[in-house]
Design a protein around this motif. Structure first.
Motif, PDB file in Angstrom:
ATOM      1  N   ASP A  66       5.172  -5.000  -1.769  1.00  0.00           N
ATOM      2  CA  ASP A  66       4.100  -4.089  -0.760  1.00  0.00           C
ATOM      3  C   ASP A  66       2.097  -3.682  -1.338  1.00  0.00           C
ATOM      4  O   ASP A  66       2.126  -3.710  -2.884  1.00  0.00           O
ATOM      5  N   LEU A  67       1.505  -4.164  -0.910  1.00  0.00           N
ATOM      6  CA  LEU A  67      -0.127  -3.820  -0.530  1.00  0.00           C
ATOM      7  C   LEU A  67      -0.851  -2.545  -0.321  1.00  0.00           C
ATOM      8  O   LEU A  67      -0.996  -2.521   0.821  1.00  0.00           O
ATOM      9  N   SER A  68      -1.119  -1.622  -1.207  1.00  0.00           N
ATOM     10  CA  SER A  68      -1.762  -0.712  -0.707  1.00  0.00           C
ATOM     11  C   SER A  68      -3.508  -0.409  -0.632  1.00  0.00           C
ATOM     12  O   SER A  68      -3.553  -0.461  -1.922  1.00  0.00           O
ATOM     13  N   VAL A 113      -4.632   1.772   3.877  1.00  0.00           N
ATOM     14  CA  VAL A 113      -4.202   0.742   4.203  1.00  0.00           C
ATOM     15  C   VAL A 113      -3.431   0.061   3.842  1.00  0.00           C
ATOM     16  O   VAL A 113      -3.618   0.144   2.361  1.00  0.00           O
ATOM     17  N   GLY A 114      -2.842  -1.075   4.438  1.00  0.00           N
ATOM     18  CA  GLY A 114      -1.646  -2.021   3.366  1.00  0.00           C
ATOM     19  C   GLY A 114      -0.489  -1.889   4.170  1.00  0.00           C
ATOM     20  O   GLY A 114      -0.941  -1.779   5.763  1.00  0.00           O
ATOM     21  N   GLY A 115       0.093  -2.782   3.503  1.00  0.00           N
ATOM     22  CA  GLY A 115       1.389  -3.511   3.921  1.00  0.00           C
ATOM     23  C   GLY A 115       2.092  -4.147   3.627  1.00  0.00           C
ATOM     24  O   GLY A 115       2.430  -4.339   1.603  1.00  0.00           O
ATOM     25  N   ARG A 116       3.867  -5.095   3.813  1.00  0.00           N
ATOM     26  CA  ARG A 116       4.532  -5.374   2.568  1.00  0.00           C
ATOM     27  C   ARG A 116       4.382  -6.664   3.447  1.00  0.00           C
ATOM     28  O   ARG A 116       4.214  -7.201   4.764  1.00  0.00           O
ATOM     29  N   ARG A 130       2.494 -18.593  11.594  1.00  0.00           N
ATOM     30  CA  ARG A 130       2.743 -17.736  10.665  1.00  0.00           C
ATOM     31  C   ARG A 130       0.834 -17.266  10.923  1.00  0.00           C
ATOM     32  O   ARG A 130      -0.241 -18.201  10.609  1.00  0.00           O
ATOM     33  N   LYS A 131       0.214 -16.203   9.814  1.00  0.00           N
ATOM     34  CA  LYS A 131      -0.246 -15.879  10.290  1.00  0.00           C
ATOM     35  C   LYS A 131      -1.274 -15.516   8.558  1.00  0.00           C
ATOM     36  O   LYS A 131      -0.214 -14.613   7.642  1.00  0.00           O
ATOM     37  N   GLU A 147      -5.793  -4.885   3.023  1.00  0.00           N
ATOM     38  CA  GLU A 147      -6.183  -4.635   4.688  1.00  0.00           C
ATOM     39  C   GLU A 147      -6.090  -6.429   5.566  1.00  0.00           C
ATOM     40  O   GLU A 147      -5.168  -6.123   6.707  1.00  0.00           O
ATOM     41  N   ALA A 148      -5.569  -7.228   4.705  1.00  0.00           N
ATOM     42  CA  ALA A 148      -4.862  -8.299   4.915  1.00  0.00           C
ATOM     43  C   ALA A 148      -3.063  -8.446   5.347  1.00  0.00           C
ATOM     44  O   ALA A 148      -2.931  -8.571   6.271  1.00  0.00           O
ATOM     45  N   ALA A 149      -2.486  -7.199   4.808  1.00  0.00           N
ATOM     46  CA  ALA A 149      -1.288  -7.397   4.601  1.00  0.00           C
ATOM     47  C   ALA A 149      -1.070  -6.767   6.028  1.00  0.00           C
ATOM     48  O   ALA A 149       0.490  -6.626   5.927  1.00  0.00           O
ATOM     49  N   GLN A 150      -1.978  -6.007   6.403  1.00  0.00           N
ATOM     50  CA  GLN A 150      -2.194  -5.149   7.887  1.00  0.00           C
ATOM     51  C   GLN A 150      -0.895  -5.934   8.695  1.00  0.00           C
ATOM     52  O   GLN A 150      -0.333  -5.406  10.194  1.00  0.00           O
ATOM     53  N   ASP A 151      -1.493  -7.035   9.006  1.00  0.00           N
ATOM     54  CA  ASP A 151      -1.004  -7.952   9.759  1.00  0.00           C
ATOM     55  C   ASP A 151      -0.874  -9.870   9.194  1.00  0.00           C
ATOM     56  O   ASP A 151      -0.463 -10.688  10.539  1.00  0.00           O
TER      57      ASP A 151
END
Length: 449
Positions: free
Chosen positions: A236-238, A16-19, A50-51, A94-98
């Motif tokens: 980037d976090l994964s 999982v992850g996101g930027r 913002r979230k 996990e938090a970075a997803q959204d």
């Protein structure tokens, strides 16, 4: 949080992850104002639509309460030894997803402790953003910033925040003092919007702070005026999604004390109990006269010494807890919970209050710190391979004829808090982080300890 754990099961072994924008809010040391700056930044960006997700480095219970109010989202504690680096990376990813913004509030100074806040920043690949108190300081501000940025080459320090500046000229001096490669993200003026809440952060529970929402909104407005409304750098976090824990508490109903007297509960502890199949029910020893029907009972830490008379006067609930103990149903009592389980409690004013009497002894406020630091509790039997990690922090002391069955160990290997057993009761000043030892925790609540 049941859906969250269902998602963990579905995504087992996946990434999982996101930027997203992310930063570790840190400082040269305690008292620089980083807690209030973190809370104000969270509120500012939340108010902007913002979230925001915030995490707290270390075992602190109180700052996360304020940060949850500021961000409007759950706050989890993260620490390289207590929670483990894998869990930290997963929680942030996990938090970075959204999330539009992730903030981690550091503990003490950037390099204080082992593991320290800087270790977390390196492990997760996020920049460190120091908050530095600029009072009574001019060009030396730049020297301190350079020291933080160059002390360890693996730590990214590209921006700093000047706190408590006295004037526009003071802010200019601070900005011009910074060496190449480090810029001033913003200069926060001295303001009552920051000073009033900051006096209480880390000392008083969020539910007891008057007009907390208004104070946070006022502090956020000060940040906007100081030019601190831009987002930190994108990263980037994964991470890998951890396996769901086994259903070691399936069908068990656990009653948990939760009110202003018993509030020191890690969110991750509740998540784990539910993920292992337990049904959780909450009650207030201050307000409720009945104990929920339950297989096991958890009395967490808090401030029973501030509510001694009320607790002592709640005879119906006290009788129900005593009956639970006589029925040999498991009870876990941590710190403040331990204080409630002895025969008497002497509060800070010297007043004696009758407590539950589940174990012999007397707890009394000592007027100074009596226990502090990270500790671990060894498992036995089926959990012999585990160590329940956590911490101790208390200003009271216990006088008891009961011999401890074991001791926790301090992080440096020396003897830590005593662990007592009296019938079905397990009690200690030690606070445990349940995800570090699922089998041991299940044994405690199943009565197999």
């Amino acid at each position: 949080m049941a859906l969250y754990h269902e998602r963990r099961r579905e995504q087992r072994h996946e990434q999982v992850g996101g930027r997203t924008a992310a930063a570790l809010i840190t400082a040269p040391g305690s008292g620089q104002g980083k807690s209030m700056v973190t809370a104000a930044m969270a509120r500012l960006h939340r108010n902007a639509g913002r979230k925001v997700r915030v995490f707290k480095h270390g075992p602190d219970y109180l700052d996360p309460m304020v940060l949850e109010v500021a961000s409007g989202a759950p706050v989890y504690q993260v620490h390289g030894w207590m929670t483990g680096d894998d869990e930290i990376r997963w929680r942030l990813a996990e938090a970075a997803q959204d999330a539009d913004l992730i903030l981690v509030e550091g503990s003490m100074g950037l390099f204080d402790g082992d593991p320290c806040s800087a270790d977390l920043a390196v492990s997760c690949g996020i920049p460190a953003l120091p908050v530095m108190d600029a009072r009574a300081m001019g060009q030396t501000f730049g020297a301190l910033a350079l020291g933080l940025a160059s002390y360890r080459p693996d730590v990214q320090v590209r921006e700093v925040i000047a706190n408590r500046v006295g004037s526009a000229y003071h802010a200019q001096l601070v900005r011009e003092s910074l060496p190449p490669g480090i810029s001033l993200l913003g200069a926060i003026p001295r303001s009552e919007a920051f000073a009033i809440p900051d006096r209480h952060l880390g000392l008083v529970q969020a539910s007891e702070l008057p007009d907390l929402d208004a104070s946070l909104d006022a502090a956020a407005a000060v940040l906007v005026e100081a030019g601190l409304d831009q987002l930190p750098a994108q990263v980037d976090l994964s991470a890998a999604v951890p396996d769901a824990p086994p259903q070691l508490l399936a069908g068990r109903r656990i009653a948990i004390a939760r009110d202003n007297a018993f509030a020191f509960i890690y969110r991750a502890n509740l998540d784990l109990l539910q993920a292992m199949g337990a049904e959780l029910v909450f009650f207030s020893p201050l307000a409720d006269s009945t104990l929920p029907d339950a297989d096991a009972l958890w009395l967490p830490g808090g401030y029973p010494e501030l509510h001694g008379a009320t607790l002592a006067a709640n005879a119906p609930l006290n009788s129900a807890i005593q009956a639970h103990h006589r029925a040999n149903k498991p009870i876990l009592a941590e710190c403040g919970g331990l204080m409630a389980c002895v025969e008497t409690l002497q509060d800070g004013d010297g007043e004696e209050h009758a407590m539950l009497g589940l174990m012999p002894g007397r707890a009394r406020m000592a007027g100074r710190l009596k226990g502090l630091g990270m500790q671990g509790m060894a498992g036995a039997g089926a959990s012999a391979h585990e160590e329940l990690r956590g911490h101790a922090y208390h200003h009271s002391e216990l006088e008891t004829s009961l011999a401890p069955v074991a001791h926790a160990r301090k992080l440096r290997g020396t003897e830590g808090e005593a662990i007592y057993r009296c019938g079905s009761l397990t009690a200690s000043y030690f606070h445990g982080y349940f995800p570090s030892a699922p089998q041991l925790v299940a044994d405690l609540f199943n009565g197999h300890s």
